[in-house]
Design a protein around this motif. Structure first.
Motif, short mmCIF file in Angstrom:
data_model
loop_
_atom_site.label_atom_id
_atom_site.label_comp_id
_atom_site.label_asym_id
_atom_site.label_seq_id
_atom_site.Cartn_x
_atom_site.Cartn_y
_atom_site.Cartn_z
N TYR A 66 1.18 9.53 -5.36
CA TYR A 66 -0.10 8.55 -5.47
C TYR A 66 -0.73 8.27 -7.60
O TYR A 66 -0.63 7.95 -7.17
CB TYR A 66 -0.53 8.99 -4.09
CG TYR A 66 -0.95 8.42 -3.18
CD1 TYR A 66 -0.11 7.45 -2.75
CD2 TYR A 66 -0.98 9.56 -1.63
CE1 TYR A 66 -0.33 7.28 -2.03
CE2 TYR A 66 -1.06 8.85 -0.67
CZ TYR A 66 -0.61 7.37 -0.42
OH TYR A 66 -0.40 6.86 0.31
N ILE A 69 1.32 5.62 -8.50
CA ILE A 69 0.49 4.60 -8.16
C ILE A 69 -0.64 4.45 -8.63
O ILE A 69 -1.03 2.67 -9.32
CB ILE A 69 0.44 4.14 -7.12
CG1 ILE A 69 1.86 4.54 -5.95
CG2 ILE A 69 -0.71 3.41 -6.29
CD1 ILE A 69 1.90 4.81 -5.34
N LEU A 70 -1.30 5.18 -9.14
CA LEU A 70 -2.92 5.30 -9.37
C LEU A 70 -3.21 4.52 -10.38
O LEU A 70 -3.55 4.00 -10.99
CB LEU A 70 -3.67 6.09 -8.82
CG LEU A 70 -3.97 6.33 -7.58
CD1 LEU A 70 -4.71 8.39 -7.29
CD2 LEU A 70 -5.54 5.18 -7.52
N SER A 72 -0.84 3.77 -12.26
CA SER A 72 -0.59 2.20 -12.85
C SER A 72 -1.31 1.28 -12.56
O SER A 72 -0.63 -0.19 -13.17
CB SER A 72 0.95 1.97 -11.84
OG SER A 72 1.09 1.70 -10.94
N GLN A 73 -1.73 1.62 -11.70
CA GLN A 73 -3.27 0.91 -11.01
C GLN A 73 -4.59 0.16 -12.06
O GLN A 73 -4.39 -0.85 -12.31
CB GLN A 73 -3.56 0.15 -10.41
CG GLN A 73 -2.78 -0.18 -8.95
CD GLN A 73 -1.80 -1.04 -9.00
OE1 GLN A 73 -2.10 -2.29 -9.14
NE2 GLN A 73 -0.17 -1.11 -8.70
N SER A 74 -4.55 1.72 -12.21
CA SER A 74 -6.30 1.62 -13.06
C SER A 74 -6.14 2.93 -13.94
O SER A 74 -6.37 4.04 -12.97
CB SER A 74 -7.55 1.23 -12.32
OG SER A 74 -8.41 1.90 -12.67
N ALA A 78 -7.74 6.29 -11.57
CA ALA A 78 -7.12 7.55 -11.79
C ALA A 78 -7.55 9.06 -12.34
O ALA A 78 -7.35 9.63 -11.70
CB ALA A 78 -5.56 7.72 -12.36
#
Length: 106
Positions: A66, A69-70, A72-74, A78
Motif C-alpha cells: 500500500y 500505491i499511495l 504513486s498516487q499522491s 502518502a
C-alpha cells in the motif's frame, strides 16, 4: 557384510520395540479423557497458529504494497498517512513500555 547387516537389523528392531513400549506405556498411564484433552488442545493451537500465520502474511504484504500505491498516487497524502502510522506505532510502543514498567514495579 551379511553379519553387519544382520547386526544392524537386530539393533533397529530393538530400538523399534523400545519406542513402541514407550508409546504403549504413555497410553496406559493416562486416562482417555486426558488423551482427548491433549488432542483437543493440539487442535486449538494448530488452528490458532495457522490462522495467525495466514493473517500475518496477508497483513504484512498489504503493509508493504500500500505505501507504494499511495506514493504513486499522491505524495502528500502518502506522507500524511505515513506520519499518522508512525504516530500510532510510537503511541503503542509507549503503552507497552508503560505497561512493562508498571508490571515490574508491582
Amino acid at each position: 557384510m551379511v553379519q553387519a547387516a544382520r547386526s544392524y537389523s537386530l539393533r533397529v528392531r530393538a530400538i523399534s520395540l523400545q519406542v513402541n513400549d514407550f508409546r504403549l506405556r504413555f497410553f496406559q498411564q493416562r486416562s482417555s479423557g486426558d488423551i482427548l484433552a491433549r488432542v483437543a488442545s493440539n487442535t486449538v493451537i494448530r488452528d490458532l497458529v495457522s490462522e495467525e500465520l495466514i493473517s500475518t502474511l496477508f497483513d504484512g504484504s498489504m503493509v508493504i504494497t500500500y505505501p507504494f500505491i499511495l506514493f504513486s498516487q499522491s505524495f502528500v497524502f502518502a506522507a500524511i498517512v505515513l506520519l499518522l502510522g508512525l504516530l500510532q506505532v510510537s503511541c503503542w510502543l509507549g503503552q507497552v513500555v508503560l505497561f512493562v514498567v508498571l508490571l515490574c514495579a508491582s
